[in-house]
Design a protein around this motif. Structure first.
Motif, short mmCIF file in Angstrom:
data_model
loop_
_atom_site.label_atom_id
_atom_site.label_comp_id
_atom_site.label_asym_id
_atom_site.label_seq_id
_atom_site.Cartn_x
_atom_site.Cartn_y
_atom_site.Cartn_z
N LYS A 1 134.96 109.59 6.22
CA LYS A 1 136.45 110.76 6.24
C LYS A 1 136.69 110.92 7.94
O LYS A 1 137.86 110.85 8.06
CB LYS A 1 135.80 112.01 5.69
N GLU A 2 135.62 111.03 8.74
CA GLU A 2 136.21 111.30 9.77
C GLU A 2 136.58 110.03 10.91
O GLU A 2 137.78 110.44 11.39
CB GLU A 2 134.94 111.58 10.69
N VAL A 3 136.27 109.11 10.50
CA VAL A 3 136.63 107.79 11.01
C VAL A 3 138.26 107.72 10.62
O VAL A 3 139.19 106.93 11.57
CB VAL A 3 135.94 106.68 10.88
N PHE A 4 138.53 107.86 9.25
CA PHE A 4 140.01 107.32 8.74
C PHE A 4 140.58 108.43 8.53
O PHE A 4 141.52 108.69 7.50
CB PHE A 4 139.59 106.57 7.43
N GLN A 5 140.44 109.60 9.19
CA GLN A 5 141.19 110.89 9.14
C GLN A 5 142.57 110.55 9.07
O GLN A 5 143.42 111.49 8.59
CB GLN A 5 140.65 112.05 10.16
N HIS A 6 143.38 109.72 9.85
CA HIS A 6 144.63 109.60 9.89
C HIS A 6 145.09 109.02 8.89
O HIS A 6 146.50 108.64 8.93
CB HIS A 6 144.90 108.91 11.21
N GLN A 7 144.49 108.19 8.12
CA GLN A 7 144.87 107.51 7.03
C GLN A 7 144.81 108.36 5.45
O GLN A 7 143.02 108.61 5.16
CB GLN A 7 144.14 106.05 6.91
N ALA A 8 145.53 108.57 4.86
CA ALA A 8 145.22 109.31 3.66
C ALA A 8 144.30 108.67 2.67
O ALA A 8 144.20 107.27 2.49
CB ALA A 8 146.76 109.57 2.75
N VAL A 9 143.40 109.29 1.92
CA VAL A 9 142.41 108.96 1.01
C VAL A 9 142.85 108.26 -0.20
O VAL A 9 142.68 106.95 -0.29
CB VAL A 9 141.59 109.98 0.61
N SER A 10 144.13 108.57 -0.69
CA SER A 10 144.85 108.07 -1.81
C SER A 10 145.26 106.54 -1.32
O SER A 10 145.30 105.57 -2.08
CB SER A 10 145.90 108.55 -2.22
N SER A 11 145.76 106.24 -0.12
CA SER A 11 146.26 104.99 0.18
C SER A 11 145.22 103.85 0.42
O SER A 11 145.21 103.01 0.03
CB SER A 11 147.14 104.83 1.78
N ARG A 12 143.88 104.42 0.86
CA ARG A 12 142.68 103.47 0.98
C ARG A 12 142.28 103.18 -0.60
O ARG A 12 141.89 102.10 -0.81
CB ARG A 12 141.56 104.10 1.70
N ALA A 13 142.29 103.96 -1.48
CA ALA A 13 141.88 104.11 -2.82
C ALA A 13 142.83 103.00 -3.55
O ALA A 13 142.48 102.36 -4.44
CB ALA A 13 141.91 105.09 -3.53
N GLU A 14 144.13 102.77 -2.93
CA GLU A 14 145.07 101.91 -3.81
C GLU A 14 145.17 100.78 -3.26
O GLU A 14 146.13 99.98 -3.51
CB GLU A 14 146.33 102.68 -3.56
N MET A 15 144.27 100.12 -2.03
CA MET A 15 144.30 98.95 -1.61
C MET A 15 143.90 97.89 -2.43
O MET A 15 143.10 97.96 -3.07
CB MET A 15 143.18 98.98 -0.28
#
Length: 120
Positions: free
Chosen positions: A46-60
């Motif tokens: 979460k800390e490393v990818f704080q600038h990227q929304a969690v939802s967008s990662r989940a939808e990859m």
């Protein structure tokens, strides 16, 4: 590498080696049926990818992940052959410098860079 050093200075990681362990765990976690073993992995992610929304990662899509693995293999192939500059150019054309995948691939090159300086 500047971002990694910044995260070390901020205390997200205790040192660069801890980031490297995280990077390996992250890549493995993208593969089916692998559960990261690193303590506090989820919090670090979460800390490393704080600038990227969690939802967008989940939808990859699986295609995006597959492309990353193909890119990682290509970067490693260049590095093994001693062509670090081409590997760096390949990373730069595949991902923007702010993309976390760029950081991971750049970190992959670090051990090969060290070999090159040791050989000189």
């Amino acid at each position: 590498m500047d971002c990694v050093e910044e995260m070390v200075e901020e205390g997200v990681f205790s040192n660069k080696s801890e980031f490297q362990r995280f990077a390996v765990e992250y890549v493995l976690s993208e593969i089916e049926d692998y559960e990261p073993e690193m303590v506090d992995f989820d919090e670090l992610q979460k800390e490393v990818f704080q600038h990227q929304a969690v939802s967008s990662r989940a939808e990859m899509s699986p295609e995006i992940n597959e492309n990353f693995y193909e890119n990682a293999a290509r970067v490693r192939q260049f590095a093994i052959r001693g062509d670090i500059e081409t590997a760096e150019e390949y990373i730069d054309t595949a991902y923007p410098v702010t993309d976390p995948r760029c950081l991971l691939l750049d970190d992959l090159l670090e051990s090969y860079r060290q070999r090159d300086t040791d050989d000189e």
